[in-house]
Design a protein around this motif. Structure first.
Motif, PDB file in Angstrom:
ATOM      1  N   LYS A  23       5.675  17.118 -19.548  1.00 19.90           N
ATOM      2  CA  LYS A  23       4.573  16.235 -19.512  1.00 19.90           C
ATOM      3  C   LYS A  23       4.556  15.564 -18.289  1.00 19.90           C
ATOM      4  O   LYS A  23       3.183  15.230 -17.519  1.00 19.90           O
ATOM      5  CB  LYS A  23       4.676  15.171 -20.826  1.00 19.90           C
ATOM      6  N   TRP A  24       5.409  15.179 -17.560  1.00 20.57           N
ATOM      7  CA  TRP A  24       5.509  14.581 -16.183  1.00 20.57           C
ATOM      8  C   TRP A  24       4.999  15.440 -15.217  1.00 20.57           C
ATOM      9  O   TRP A  24       4.120  15.081 -14.589  1.00 20.57           O
ATOM     10  CB  TRP A  24       6.823  14.087 -15.774  1.00 20.57           C
ATOM     11  N   ILE A  25       5.144  16.668 -15.221  1.00 16.34           N
ATOM     12  CA  ILE A  25       4.826  17.880 -14.124  1.00 16.34           C
ATOM     13  C   ILE A  25       3.313  17.735 -14.551  1.00 16.34           C
ATOM     14  O   ILE A  25       2.562  18.152 -13.685  1.00 16.34           O
ATOM     15  CB  ILE A  25       5.508  19.078 -14.485  1.00 16.34           C
ATOM     16  N   CYS A  26       2.997  18.175 -16.010  1.00 23.36           N
ATOM     17  CA  CYS A  26       1.428  18.194 -16.245  1.00 23.36           C
ATOM     18  C   CYS A  26       0.576  16.741 -15.532  1.00 23.36           C
ATOM     19  O   CYS A  26      -0.594  17.078 -14.976  1.00 23.36           O
ATOM     20  CB  CYS A  26       1.120  18.030 -17.731  1.00 23.36           C
ATOM     21  N   ARG A  35       6.727  14.711  -7.014  1.00 25.61           N
ATOM     22  CA  ARG A  35       7.985  15.373  -7.024  1.00 25.61           C
ATOM     23  C   ARG A  35       8.856  14.740  -8.274  1.00 25.61           C
ATOM     24  O   ARG A  35       8.887  13.505  -8.571  1.00 25.61           O
ATOM     25  CB  ARG A  35       8.874  15.257  -5.707  1.00 25.61           C
ATOM     26  N   LEU A  36       9.420  15.552  -9.109  1.00 24.82           N
ATOM     27  CA  LEU A  36      10.421  15.133 -10.451  1.00 24.82           C
ATOM     28  C   LEU A  36      11.656  15.582  -9.714  1.00 24.82           C
ATOM     29  O   LEU A  36      12.019  16.709  -9.502  1.00 24.82           O
ATOM     30  CB  LEU A  36       9.933  15.897 -11.359  1.00 24.82           C
ATOM     31  N   TYR A  37      12.634  14.826  -9.702  1.00 24.31           N
ATOM     32  CA  TYR A  37      14.136  14.841  -9.466  1.00 24.31           C
ATOM     33  C   TYR A  37      14.759  14.834 -10.674  1.00 24.31           C
ATOM     34  O   TYR A  37      14.627  13.897 -11.278  1.00 24.31           O
ATOM     35  CB  TYR A  37      14.551  13.816  -8.431  1.00 24.31           C
ATOM     36  N   VAL A  38      15.686  15.952 -10.720  1.00 29.19           N
ATOM     37  CA  VAL A  38      16.401  15.889 -12.265  1.00 29.19           C
ATOM     38  C   VAL A  38      17.876  15.982 -11.770  1.00 29.19           C
ATOM     39  O   VAL A  38      18.233  16.722 -10.871  1.00 29.19           O
ATOM     40  CB  VAL A  38      16.292  17.412 -12.957  1.00 29.19           C
ATOM     41  N   GLY A  39      18.638  15.002 -12.225  1.00 27.92           N
ATOM     42  CA  GLY A  39      20.126  14.910 -11.915  1.00 27.92           C
ATOM     43  C   GLY A  39      20.385  13.529 -10.904  1.00 27.92           C
ATOM     44  O   GLY A  39      21.255  13.461 -10.121  1.00 27.92           O
ATOM     45  N   VAL A  40      19.150  12.597 -11.140  1.00 27.26           N
ATOM     46  CA  VAL A  40      19.118  11.425 -10.521  1.00 27.26           C
ATOM     47  C   VAL A  40      18.783  10.301 -11.193  1.00 27.26           C
ATOM     48  O   VAL A  40      17.901  10.235 -12.163  1.00 27.26           O
ATOM     49  CB  VAL A  40      17.952  11.611  -9.223  1.00 27.26           C
ATOM     50  N   LYS A  41      19.425   9.205 -11.338  1.00 27.51           N
ATOM     51  CA  LYS A  41      19.365   8.153 -12.161  1.00 27.51           C
ATOM     52  C   LYS A  41      18.116   7.195 -11.631  1.00 27.51           C
ATOM     53  O   LYS A  41      17.642   7.648 -10.508  1.00 27.51           O
ATOM     54  CB  LYS A  41      20.683   7.113 -11.868  1.00 27.51           C
ATOM     55  N   ASP A  42      17.595   6.258 -12.400  1.00 27.79           N
ATOM     56  CA  ASP A  42      16.506   5.434 -12.235  1.00 27.79           C
ATOM     57  C   ASP A  42      16.620   4.765 -10.846  1.00 27.79           C
ATOM     58  O   ASP A  42      15.619   4.651 -10.373  1.00 27.79           O
ATOM     59  CB  ASP A  42      16.248   4.453 -13.191  1.00 27.79           C
ATOM     60  N   ASP A  43      17.827   4.448 -10.330  1.00 26.95           N
ATOM     61  CA  ASP A  43      17.953   3.588  -9.090  1.00 26.95           C
ATOM     62  C   ASP A  43      17.932   4.392  -7.877  1.00 26.95           C
ATOM     63  O   ASP A  43      17.880   4.091  -6.880  1.00 26.95           O
ATOM     64  CB  ASP A  43      19.067   2.616  -9.223  1.00 26.95           C
ATOM     65  N   GLY A  44      17.887   6.033  -7.916  1.00 27.90           N
ATOM     66  CA  GLY A  44      17.823   6.818  -6.936  1.00 27.90           C
ATOM     67  C   GLY A  44      19.269   7.414  -6.736  1.00 27.90           C
ATOM     68  O   GLY A  44      19.363   8.248  -5.758  1.00 27.90           O
ATOM     69  N   TYR A  83      21.279  18.848  -8.002  1.00 27.18           N
ATOM     70  CA  TYR A  83      20.166  18.066  -8.725  1.00 27.18           C
ATOM     71  C   TYR A  83      19.137  19.062  -8.169  1.00 27.18           C
ATOM     72  O   TYR A  83      19.010  19.835  -7.277  1.00 27.18           O
ATOM     73  CB  TYR A  83      20.017  16.669  -8.434  1.00 27.18           C
ATOM     74  N   PHE A  84      18.031  18.827  -8.817  1.00 29.81           N
ATOM     75  CA  PHE A  84      16.821  19.649  -8.784  1.00 29.81           C
ATOM     76  C   PHE A  84      15.672  18.797  -8.135  1.00 29.81           C
ATOM     77  O   PHE A  84      15.419  17.483  -8.382  1.00 29.81           O
ATOM     78  CB  PHE A  84      16.201  20.186  -9.963  1.00 29.81           C
ATOM     79  N   GLU A  85      14.835  19.440  -7.181  1.00 28.00           N
ATOM     80  CA  GLU A  85      13.718  18.630  -6.801  1.00 28.00           C
ATOM     81  C   GLU A  85      12.476  19.652  -7.288  1.00 28.00           C
ATOM     82  O   GLU A  85      12.392  20.784  -7.055  1.00 28.00           O
ATOM     83  CB  GLU A  85      13.735  18.549  -5.479  1.00 28.00           C
ATOM     84  N   VAL A  86      11.532  19.253  -8.108  1.00 24.27           N
ATOM     85  CA  VAL A  86      10.406  19.986  -8.642  1.00 24.27           C
ATOM     86  C   VAL A  86       9.261  19.632  -7.989  1.00 24.27           C
ATOM     87  O   VAL A  86       8.886  18.196  -8.050  1.00 24.27           O
ATOM     88  CB  VAL A  86      10.212  19.930 -10.058  1.00 24.27           C
TER      89      VAL A  86
END
Length: 238
Positions: A23-26, A35-44, A83-86
């Motif tokens: 949904k975020w990508i949409c 950019r959606l980062y996966v494997g990263v906490k809310d504080d970066g 971690y991922f960067e989409v």
């Protein structure tokens, strides 16, 4: 390591991957990209993800399969943490996820519905809400008195000359670009149809008469009919 960026309109952090994040990508695709980062906490702070190889195949395949988008998915590392960067571009057409549309508003993802969805789709196609054609309505269905009032007001205010107004009503409406091929547009229907509320709820003027303190209402009234006649009637109430 901590990513030196904060979540905002174009950046979102997620500690792990869930399919609901499609949904975020949409939303990015329907807004300004992001950019959606996966494997990263809310504080970066990078926390890393498991099953890097599997996710590196699953994520782009799911994006393509559900929305038809091709988004670069980069595997990044911080020491032994991956971690991922989409990366999502802004798309020139409305993108849906399972039949629903989403957008970014600040750092939040919101579903787009109703009038806002109509406007988004029309805007992408270079259209506005009022230019949409309305089937099953002809010039004969319009309020002749409203058209007469329009002609009189246009002449009084030098918006049109007598020659331009001295034509059949259908010709006038076409000259005003209130037709889309053989269909009247929403603007024509709203301005000149005797009951525009058939298409738009609450398409009427509500008037209140207040006491000197502007808090106590003494009397209220509603003005219905074509928008042209609503304005004319409201002016008579002043």
């Amino acid at each position: 390591m901590k990513i030196q960026k904060d979540e905002n309109q174009n950046i979102e952090f997620k500690q792990s991957w869930r399919d609901e994040y499609l949904k975020w990508i949409c939303a990015f695709a329907n807004s300004e990209g992001g950019r959606l980062y996966v494997g990263v906490k809310d504080d970066g702070e990078v926390c890393g993800v498991q099953d890097v190889h599997k996710l590196s195949e699953d994520i782009p395949n799911k994006i393509l399969g559900t929305m038809g988008l091709i988004c670069p998915v980069n595997v990044l590392s911080d020491g032994d943490k991956s971690y991922f960067e989409v990366i999502v571009e802004k798309y020139p057409f409305p993108v849906s996820y399972h039949g629903k549309y989403y957008k970014r508003s600040g750092s939040t993802t919101q579903e787009v519905t109703g009038y806002e969805l109509d406007s988004m789709i029309l805007r992408v196609h270079g259209r506005t809400w009022d230019s949409v054609p309305v089937p099953h309505v002809t010039a004969d269905d319009l309020d002749r008195e409203a058209i007469k009032v329009f002609k009189r007001r246009a002449l009084e205010h030098n918006r049109l000359d007598a020659e331009s107004l001295n034509v059949p009503d259908e010709v006038l409406l076409r000259n005003l670009r209130l037709y889309e091929n053989d269909y009247l547009t929403r603007s024509a229907v709203m301005c000149f149809h005797p009951d525009p509320e058939t298409w738009v709820q609450c398409a009427y003027i509500k008037i209140g008469f207040f006491a000197d303190n502007d808090a106590d209402i003494l009397y209220q009234d509603e003005v219905h009919g074509s928008l042209i006649m609503q304005v004319e009637k409201a002016m008579d109430l002043e």
